[in-house]
Motif scaffolding. Structure first.
Motif, PDB file in Angstrom:
ATOM      1  N   GLU A 128       5.117   1.664   0.168  1.00 40.65           N
ATOM      2  CA  GLU A 128       5.180   1.925   1.604  1.00 40.65           C
ATOM      3  C   GLU A 128       3.815   2.365   2.134  1.00 40.65           C
ATOM      4  O   GLU A 128       3.380   1.931   3.208  1.00 40.65           O
ATOM      5  CB  GLU A 128       6.232   2.992   1.921  1.00 40.65           C
ATOM      6  CG  GLU A 128       7.659   2.506   1.829  1.00 40.65           C
ATOM      7  CD  GLU A 128       8.643   3.486   2.455  1.00 40.65           C
ATOM      8  OE1 GLU A 128       8.201   4.408   3.181  1.00 40.65           O
ATOM      9  OE2 GLU A 128       9.859   3.322   2.229  1.00 40.65           O
ATOM     10  N   ALA A 129       3.145   3.229   1.388  1.00 42.73           N
ATOM     11  CA  ALA A 129       1.841   3.730   1.829  1.00 42.73           C
ATOM     12  C   ALA A 129       0.822   2.599   1.946  1.00 42.73           C
ATOM     13  O   ALA A 129       0.035   2.553   2.898  1.00 42.73           O
ATOM     14  CB  ALA A 129       1.343   4.800   0.862  1.00 42.73           C
ATOM     15  N   LEU A 130       0.837   1.669   1.002  1.00 45.29           N
ATOM     16  CA  LEU A 130      -0.103   0.554   1.054  1.00 45.29           C
ATOM     17  C   LEU A 130       0.172  -0.346   2.255  1.00 45.29           C
ATOM     18  O   LEU A 130      -0.765  -0.814   2.928  1.00 45.29           O
ATOM     19  CB  LEU A 130      -0.024  -0.251  -0.242  1.00 45.29           C
ATOM     20  CG  LEU A 130      -0.584   0.433  -1.490  1.00 45.29           C
ATOM     21  CD1 LEU A 130      -0.272  -0.388  -2.734  1.00 45.29           C
ATOM     22  CD2 LEU A 130      -2.085   0.675  -1.369  1.00 45.29           C
ATOM     23  N   GLU A 131       1.435  -0.599   2.532  1.00 47.82           N
ATOM     24  CA  GLU A 131       1.773  -1.410   3.709  1.00 47.82           C
ATOM     25  C   GLU A 131       1.310  -0.716   4.984  1.00 47.82           C
ATOM     26  O   GLU A 131       0.797  -1.360   5.912  1.00 47.82           O
ATOM     27  CB  GLU A 131       3.284  -1.661   3.751  1.00 47.82           C
ATOM     28  CG  GLU A 131       3.816  -2.556   2.638  1.00 47.82           C
ATOM     29  CD  GLU A 131       3.320  -3.983   2.737  1.00 47.82           C
ATOM     30  OE1 GLU A 131       2.837  -4.394   3.818  1.00 47.82           O
ATOM     31  OE2 GLU A 131       3.405  -4.701   1.718  1.00 47.82           O
ATOM     32  N   LEU A 132       1.485   0.600   5.027  1.00 51.10           N
ATOM     33  CA  LEU A 132       1.040   1.353   6.195  1.00 51.10           C
ATOM     34  C   LEU A 132      -0.475   1.281   6.349  1.00 51.10           C
ATOM     35  O   LEU A 132      -0.986   1.082   7.461  1.00 51.10           O
ATOM     36  CB  LEU A 132       1.485   2.805   6.066  1.00 51.10           C
ATOM     37  CG  LEU A 132       2.740   3.220   6.817  1.00 51.10           C
ATOM     38  CD1 LEU A 132       3.090   4.672   6.498  1.00 51.10           C
ATOM     39  CD2 LEU A 132       2.558   3.056   8.323  1.00 51.10           C
ATOM     40  N   LEU A 133      -1.210   1.465   5.277  1.00 52.21           N
ATOM     41  CA  LEU A 133      -2.662   1.374   5.343  1.00 52.21           C
ATOM     42  C   LEU A 133      -3.103   0.044   5.924  1.00 52.21           C
ATOM     43  O   LEU A 133      -3.946  -0.014   6.836  1.00 52.21           O
ATOM     44  CB  LEU A 133      -3.272   1.528   3.946  1.00 52.21           C
ATOM     45  CG  LEU A 133      -3.458   2.912   3.349  1.00 52.21           C
ATOM     46  CD1 LEU A 133      -4.120   2.792   1.986  1.00 52.21           C
ATOM     47  CD2 LEU A 133      -4.297   3.794   4.242  1.00 52.21           C
ATOM     48  N   SER A 134      -2.567  -1.031   5.381  1.00 48.55           N
ATOM     49  CA  SER A 134      -2.952  -2.359   5.835  1.00 48.55           C
ATOM     50  C   SER A 134      -2.638  -2.550   7.315  1.00 48.55           C
ATOM     51  O   SER A 134      -3.441  -3.114   8.067  1.00 48.55           O
ATOM     52  CB  SER A 134      -2.236  -3.420   4.989  1.00 48.55           C
ATOM     53  OG  SER A 134      -2.700  -4.707   5.297  1.00 48.55           O
ATOM     54  N   SER A 135      -1.491  -2.066   7.738  1.00 46.51           N
ATOM     55  CA  SER A 135      -1.107  -2.205   9.147  1.00 46.51           C
ATOM     56  C   SER A 135      -2.001  -1.361  10.052  1.00 46.51           C
ATOM     57  O   SER A 135      -2.432  -1.816  11.119  1.00 46.51           O
ATOM     58  CB  SER A 135       0.359  -1.799   9.340  1.00 46.51           C
ATOM     59  OG  SER A 135       1.225  -2.664   8.627  1.00 46.51           O
ATOM     60  N   LEU A 136      -2.285  -0.140   9.637  1.00 42.89           N
ATOM     61  CA  LEU A 136      -3.123   0.735  10.460  1.00 42.89           C
ATOM     62  C   LEU A 136      -4.545   0.193  10.571  1.00 42.89           C
ATOM     63  O   LEU A 136      -5.179   0.313  11.631  1.00 42.89           O
ATOM     64  CB  LEU A 136      -3.130   2.145   9.876  1.00 42.89           C
ATOM     65  CG  LEU A 136      -1.820   2.922  10.019  1.00 42.89           C
ATOM     66  CD1 LEU A 136      -1.838   4.174   9.147  1.00 42.89           C
ATOM     67  CD2 LEU A 136      -1.556   3.289  11.472  1.00 42.89           C
ATOM     68  N   GLY A 139      -5.768  -2.375  13.490  1.00 37.58           N
ATOM     69  CA  GLY A 139      -6.147  -1.975  14.840  1.00 37.58           C
ATOM     70  C   GLY A 139      -5.090  -2.249  15.883  1.00 37.58           C
ATOM     71  O   GLY A 139      -5.288  -1.942  17.063  1.00 37.58           O
ATOM     72  N   GLU A 140      -3.958  -2.796  15.471  1.00 41.34           N
ATOM     73  CA  GLU A 140      -2.858  -3.058  16.403  1.00 41.34           C
ATOM     74  C   GLU A 140      -2.004  -1.805  16.561  1.00 41.34           C
ATOM     75  O   GLU A 140      -1.989  -0.928  15.702  1.00 41.34           O
ATOM     76  CB  GLU A 140      -1.999  -4.221  15.894  1.00 41.34           C
ATOM     77  CG  GLU A 140      -2.769  -5.520  15.679  1.00 41.34           C
ATOM     78  CD  GLU A 140      -3.386  -6.039  16.957  1.00 41.34           C
ATOM     79  OE1 GLU A 140      -2.746  -5.895  18.038  1.00 41.34           O
ATOM     80  OE2 GLU A 140      -4.511  -6.570  16.898  1.00 41.34           O
ATOM     81  N   ARG A 141      -1.274  -1.746  17.641  1.00 38.97           N
ATOM     82  CA  ARG A 141      -0.348  -0.630  17.855  1.00 38.97           C
ATOM     83  C   ARG A 141       0.910  -0.894  17.041  1.00 38.97           C
ATOM     84  O   ARG A 141       1.518  -1.963  17.168  1.00 38.97           O
ATOM     85  CB  ARG A 141      -0.014  -0.488  19.344  1.00 38.97           C
ATOM     86  CG  ARG A 141       0.784   0.776  19.667  1.00 38.97           C
ATOM     87  CD  ARG A 141       0.815   1.029  21.169  1.00 38.97           C
ATOM     88  NE  ARG A 141      -0.527   1.260  21.696  1.00 38.97           N
ATOM     89  CZ  ARG A 141      -1.160   2.420  21.627  1.00 38.97           C
ATOM     90  NH1 ARG A 141      -0.574   3.466  21.048  1.00 38.97           N
ATOM     91  NH2 ARG A 141      -2.359   2.552  22.119  1.00 38.97           N
ATOM     92  N   ILE A 142       1.294   0.055  16.209  1.00 32.30           N
ATOM     93  CA  ILE A 142       2.413  -0.190  15.307  1.00 32.30           C
ATOM     94  C   ILE A 142       3.384   0.992  15.294  1.00 32.30           C
ATOM     95  O   ILE A 142       3.025   2.124  15.629  1.00 32.30           O
ATOM     96  CB  ILE A 142       1.936  -0.468  13.859  1.00 32.30           C
ATOM     97  CG1 ILE A 142       1.311   0.799  13.239  1.00 32.30           C
ATOM     98  CG2 ILE A 142       0.957  -1.635  13.805  1.00 32.30           C
ATOM     99  CD1 ILE A 142       1.119   0.720  11.736  1.00 32.30           C
ATOM    100  N   SER A 143       4.597   0.682  14.901  1.00 33.02           N
ATOM    101  CA  SER A 143       5.589   1.673  14.515  1.00 33.02           C
ATOM    102  C   SER A 143       6.108   1.262  13.144  1.00 33.02           C
ATOM    103  O   SER A 143       6.099   0.077  12.783  1.00 33.02           O
ATOM    104  CB  SER A 143       6.744   1.731  15.520  1.00 33.02           C
ATOM    105  OG  SER A 143       6.284   2.162  16.783  1.00 33.02           O
ATOM    106  N   TYR A 144       6.539   2.243  12.374  1.00 30.30           N
ATOM    107  CA  TYR A 144       6.980   1.953  11.011  1.00 30.30           C
ATOM    108  C   TYR A 144       8.120   2.887  10.660  1.00 30.30           C
ATOM    109  O   TYR A 144       8.039   4.096  10.872  1.00 30.30           O
ATOM    110  CB  TYR A 144       5.816   2.152  10.024  1.00 30.30           C
ATOM    111  CG  TYR A 144       6.145   1.813   8.589  1.00 30.30           C
ATOM    112  CD1 TYR A 144       5.991   0.521   8.117  1.00 30.30           C
ATOM    113  CD2 TYR A 144       6.611   2.796   7.720  1.00 30.30           C
ATOM    114  CE1 TYR A 144       6.290   0.208   6.785  1.00 30.30           C
ATOM    115  CE2 TYR A 144       6.907   2.500   6.399  1.00 30.30           C
ATOM    116  CZ  TYR A 144       6.751   1.196   5.937  1.00 30.30           C
ATOM    117  OH  TYR A 144       7.049   0.884   4.635  1.00 30.30           O
ATOM    118  N   GLU A 145       9.178   2.319  10.108  1.00 37.41           N
ATOM    119  CA  GLU A 145      10.346   3.101   9.716  1.00 37.41           C
ATOM    120  C   GLU A 145      10.667   2.770   8.262  1.00 37.41           C
ATOM    121  O   GLU A 145      11.337   1.782   7.948  1.00 37.41           O
ATOM    122  CB  GLU A 145      11.541   2.770  10.602  1.00 37.41           C
ATOM    123  CG  GLU A 145      12.767   3.630  10.347  1.00 37.41           C
ATOM    124  CD  GLU A 145      12.603   5.091  10.784  1.00 37.41           C
ATOM    125  OE1 GLU A 145      13.274   5.966  10.201  1.00 37.41           O
ATOM    126  OE2 GLU A 145      11.801   5.338  11.699  1.00 37.41           O
ATOM    127  N   GLY A 146      10.126   3.560   7.347  1.00 32.91           N
ATOM    128  CA  GLY A 146      10.390   3.356   5.940  1.00 32.91           C
ATOM    129  C   GLY A 146      11.297   4.441   5.398  1.00 32.91           C
ATOM    130  O   GLY A 146      11.715   5.360   6.110  1.00 32.91           O
TER     131      GLY A 146
END
Length: 285
Positions: A128-136, A139-146
């Motif tokens: 989950e942390a790796l997916e979050l890093l890549s998404s953050l 530079g896009e605006r994101i939400s994440y629910e893991g």
């Protein structure tokens, strides 16, 4: 083949930030391609510990060319959004030279500090942390629910210099298959062998078996990606240059494209190892 050095961020003079930054400069001058730090906060390695991210900032200011990073960061000991900011900032400071070595972590560095989780969930939290890093880093605006991490309506700018992301190399113990399946999804692998000591290394046969397994988990495009880092956590002789060149060539034949020399107090103090580092990496034909 590229050649890097990895040193502890702990134990004796390896934790001296001034010395480490100067040695990194000397390594670059000697022709090494990378300079990497362990990421410990305090356990059986000793009480003298310096923060690897602040050390990397000092190193970035003393070097111009070498890749920089951690080998490896225990992902589940750090908040992904804080880590994302730190690494992106270092990527800018170093003009795009950062690499993240990532592992799942564990041991008394967790239990002594009462970190949450257990060995069964560290891998899940790491994914989950790796997916979050890549998404953050996008530079896009994101939400994440893991299951373990949640963020809402967040945007991280500036983006890292390196796009689509800062390279992520996955560390793990071979022949454990789960970390190698994880490594197949990212940008590189830096395996260590089960039961291999700090002054030992995996054989070419063991390395080849590890890489073959990773390729079996990848698409043909991924498996043939020349930029995918296949790391040997290695030990050179440092005295017989012909022997060292032949040794590295044997690993190159099984797919190694990054040799990272494993330096630690088991081989001497950092001051004592400076002459070895100044020799530079082997010269291959």
């Amino acid at each position: 083949m590229k050649f890097g050095l990895a040193i502890p961020n702990c134990h004796g003079d390896f934790s001296d930030i001034h010395l480490v930054a100067e040695v990194a400069h000397e390594a670059e001058e000697a022709g090494w391609d990378g300079f990497f730090l362990w990421d410990h906060i305090g356990d059986k390695w000793g009480d003298e510990v310096s923060d690897p991210w602040i050390m990397l900032a000092a190193i970035a200011m003393r070097t111009q060319r070498v890749n920089l990073g951690t080998m490896v960061t225990p992902m589940t000991r750090r908040r992904p959004w804080k880590l994302a900011r730190e690494i992106a900032t270092l990527d800018h400071l170093s003009n795009g030279r950062m690499i993240l070595g990532a592992g799942s972590g564990g041991g008394i560095e967790y239990t002594n500090y009462h970190e949450p989780g257990d060995v069964k969930t560290y891998g899940e939290r790491m994914d989950e942390a790796l997916e979050l890093l890549s998404s953050l880093w996008s530079g896009e605006r994101i939400s994440y629910e893991g299951q373990y991490y949640q963020i809402e309506n967040v945007r991280h700018l500036p983006r890292p210099i390196q796009q689509p992301r800062i390279p992520i190399w996955i560390g793990g113990v071979w022949p454990n298959k789960k970390p190698m399946r994880r490594a197949a999804r990212w940008d590189g692998v830096c395996p260590i062998g089960k039961g291999v000591g700090m002054t030992e290394q995996m054989t070419p046969g063991q390395v080849q078996a590890c890489f073959d397994y990773i390729r079996s988990q990848q698409s043909p495009e991924q498996a043939n990606n020349q930029d995918y880092a296949r790391v040997q956590w290695g030990i050179l002789d440092g005295k017989d240059h012909g022997y060292d060149a032949a040794l590295v060539s044997a690993y190159a034949e099984v797919g190694v494209n990054w040799w990272i020399e494993n330096l630690s107090w088991e081989r001497g103090t950092l001051q004592e190892l400076r002459s070895y580092i100044r020799q530079g990496p082997p010269q291959l034909a």
